[in-house]
Design an enzyme around this catalytic site. Structure first.
Site, short mmCIF file in Angstrom:
data_model
loop_
_atom_site.label_atom_id
_atom_site.label_comp_id
_atom_site.label_asym_id
_atom_site.label_seq_id
_atom_site.Cartn_x
_atom_site.Cartn_y
_atom_site.Cartn_z
N GLU A 1 -3.26 -4.67 -2.86
CA GLU A 1 -3.83 -5.48 -3.95
C GLU A 1 -3.80 -4.79 -5.47
O GLU A 1 -3.32 -5.32 -6.31
CB GLU A 1 -5.05 -5.99 -3.73
CG GLU A 1 -5.24 -6.76 -2.10
CD GLU A 1 -5.33 -5.80 -1.13
OE1 GLU A 1 -6.20 -6.15 -0.10
OE2 GLU A 1 -4.91 -4.74 -1.00
N ASN B 1 0.85 -1.34 -0.06
CA ASN B 1 0.03 0.00 0.01
C ASN B 1 1.02 1.48 -0.08
O ASN B 1 2.05 1.02 0.60
CB ASN B 1 -1.14 -0.04 1.19
CG ASN B 1 -0.51 0.06 2.76
OD1 ASN B 1 0.48 -0.86 2.89
ND2 ASN B 1 -0.80 0.67 3.47
#
Length: 157
Positions: A65, A52
């Site tokens: 992701e 992130n």
């Protein structure tokens, strides 16, 4: 709704779990202090990592992701076998809604998504066979989803 997932070899699971932990080390999360690492296994056996990356505007933040998926897709890879996600929380954490939709765009509904607890290694040391990993799929995480094939549907007048 229960969607069975593809099966991946234990060695492949271990590879992507390890890669997700490695990716987490590069998280830039100075605002939330919530590190996330993700690893995608491609059909050719490559691993694409993501962490992130936060931004002072908050809206510019990108989850681990999506970082992994954007890296892979922008380099021409669009076929995946599995995804692993890990945080610093000693329980499994599921992808956010926006990530679920992006995963849905590029991954098969029954592709394994491995949600890995931060204390995975400790759990294995204690004899917990799966290390506390929760195996799911985007079909389970985002049922009745909207995907690229829906854009091909005929439209009324």
């Amino acid at each position: 709704m229960s969607v069975s997932t593809w099966s991946i070899q234990p060695t492949e699971k271990e590879r992507i779990v390890k890669a997700a932990f490695e990716a987490k080390q590069f998280a830039y999360c100075r605002y939330s202090n919530f590190r996330v690492g993700a690893a995608l296994l491609t059909t050719s056996g490559e691993i694409v990592k993501g962490a992130n990356i936060e931004n002072a505007s908050y809206g510019g933040t990108i989850c681990a992701e999506r970082t992994a998926l954007v890296k892979a897709v922008s380099e021409g890879t669009r076929a995946f076998t599995a995804l692993a996600v890990v945080t610093d929380v000693p329980s499994t954490i599921s992808p956010c809604g926006m990530c679920r939709q992006v995963i849905r765009e590029f991954c098969a509904p029954n592709m394994p998504i491995l949600l890995v607890p931060a204390d995975y290694d400790a759990r294995l040391s204690r004899g917990e066979a799966d290390g506390g990993v929760k195996e799911t799929s985007i079909g389970e995480l985002l049922p009745d989803s909207f995907g690229p094939e829906d854009l091909e549907r005929p439209r009324g007048p």
